[in-house]
Design a protein around this motif. Structure first.
Motif, PDB file in Angstrom:
ATOM      1  N   ALA A   1       1.134  -1.127  -0.095  1.00 50.31           N
ATOM      2  CA  ALA A   1       0.085   0.035  -0.031  1.00 50.31           C
ATOM      3  C   ALA A   1       0.595   0.841   0.031  1.00 50.31           C
ATOM      4  N   GLU A   2       2.527   1.446   0.372  1.00 53.05           N
ATOM      5  CA  GLU A   2       2.865   2.148   0.177  1.00 53.05           C
ATOM      6  C   GLU A   2       3.809   2.362  -0.846  1.00 53.05           C
ATOM      7  N   PHE A   3       3.497   1.549  -1.776  1.00 53.44           N
ATOM      8  CA  PHE A   3       4.602   2.013  -3.119  1.00 53.44           C
ATOM      9  C   PHE A   3       3.871   1.826  -4.436  1.00 53.44           C
ATOM     10  N   ALA A   4       2.742   0.936  -4.032  1.00 55.15           N
ATOM     11  CA  ALA A   4       2.141   0.751  -5.286  1.00 55.15           C
ATOM     12  C   ALA A   4       0.199   0.629  -5.277  1.00 55.15           C
ATOM     13  N   THR A   5      -0.597   0.156  -6.360  1.00 57.05           N
ATOM     14  CA  THR A   5      -2.069   0.620  -6.086  1.00 57.05           C
ATOM     15  C   THR A   5      -2.242  -0.917  -6.915  1.00 57.05           C
ATOM     16  N   TRP A   6      -3.202  -1.626  -6.812  1.00 57.26           N
ATOM     17  CA  TRP A   6      -3.657  -3.042  -7.388  1.00 57.26           C
ATOM     18  C   TRP A   6      -5.444  -3.425  -7.485  1.00 57.26           C
ATOM     19  N   VAL A   7      -5.070  -4.105  -8.484  1.00 55.38           N
ATOM     20  CA  VAL A   7      -6.684  -4.461  -8.546  1.00 55.38           C
ATOM     21  C   VAL A   7      -6.890  -5.642  -8.804  1.00 55.38           C
ATOM     22  N   ILE A   8      -7.995  -6.068  -8.487  1.00 53.95           N
ATOM     23  CA  ILE A   8      -7.918  -7.941  -8.170  1.00 53.95           C
ATOM     24  C   ILE A   8      -8.724  -8.747  -8.886  1.00 53.95           C
ATOM     25  N   ALA A   9      -9.283  -9.796  -9.197  1.00 49.05           N
ATOM     26  CA  ALA A   9     -10.617 -10.849  -9.629  1.00 49.05           C
ATOM     27  C   ALA A   9     -10.427 -12.261  -9.472  1.00 49.05           C
ATOM     28  N   ASP A  10     -11.620 -12.055  -8.728  1.00 50.08           N
ATOM     29  CA  ASP A  10     -11.810 -13.511  -8.306  1.00 50.08           C
ATOM     30  C   ASP A  10     -12.813 -13.956  -9.015  1.00 50.08           C
ATOM     31  N   TYR A  11     -12.575 -15.478  -9.540  1.00 50.64           N
ATOM     32  CA  TYR A  11     -13.436 -15.799 -10.650  1.00 50.64           C
ATOM     33  C   TYR A  11     -13.498 -17.697 -10.344  1.00 50.64           C
ATOM     34  N   GLU A  12     -14.869 -18.083 -10.688  1.00 47.37           N
ATOM     35  CA  GLU A  12     -14.422 -19.969 -10.481  1.00 47.37           C
ATOM     36  C   GLU A  12     -13.931 -20.292 -11.738  1.00 47.37           C
TER      37      GLU A  12
END
Length: 97
Positions: A85-96
C-alpha cells in the motif's frame, strides 16, 4: 475452485529495486508455502513494456469462497500485502473455474 488474480502497478517514481519493493516481492514469494488454503500460487514481474501493462502479478487458486476468505484473512497474507500500500496500487479478480 476459485482463481484469485492480482495485478500491481508501482507508484510513480518507485522502481523494482526500491528496498520496499524488494521486501514486498520476497514476502509474496513465500506465501504459497505458508497458507494451507492455497492450491496454487505463482507470482512474478511483467516482462512486457506496454503502456497498459501492470508491473507485478499474482495468480493463485483456492477451493471455494470460504477458503478464499481464510486466505485473505491469514496473518501471512495480511502482513505480505500491507507494505504494498506504500508503493503500489492494485486490482483484483476472483472467478470460479
Amino acid at each position: 475452485m476459485i482463481r484469485h488474480l492480482v495485478l500491481f502497478k508501482l507508484n510513480e517514481g518507485v522502481e523494482r529495486d526500491d528496498p520496499r519493493v524488494v521486501e514486498g516481492v520476497a514476502a509474496f514469494g513465500t506465501l504459497g508455502d505458508q497458507i494451507p488454503e492455497l492450491r496454487f500460487w505463482e507470482c512474478g514481474w511483467n516482462v512486457t513494456d506496454r503502456p497498459i501493462a501492470y508491473d507485478f502479478a499474482i495468480t493463485s487458486a483456492v477451493d471455494d469462497a470460504a477458503a478464499l476468505k481464510r486466505y485473505l484473512e491469514h496473518p501471512a497474507h495480511v502482513a505480505g500485502v500491507k507494505p504494498w500500500a506504500e508503493f503500489a496500487t492494485w486490482v483484483i479478480a476472483d472467478y470460479e473455474f
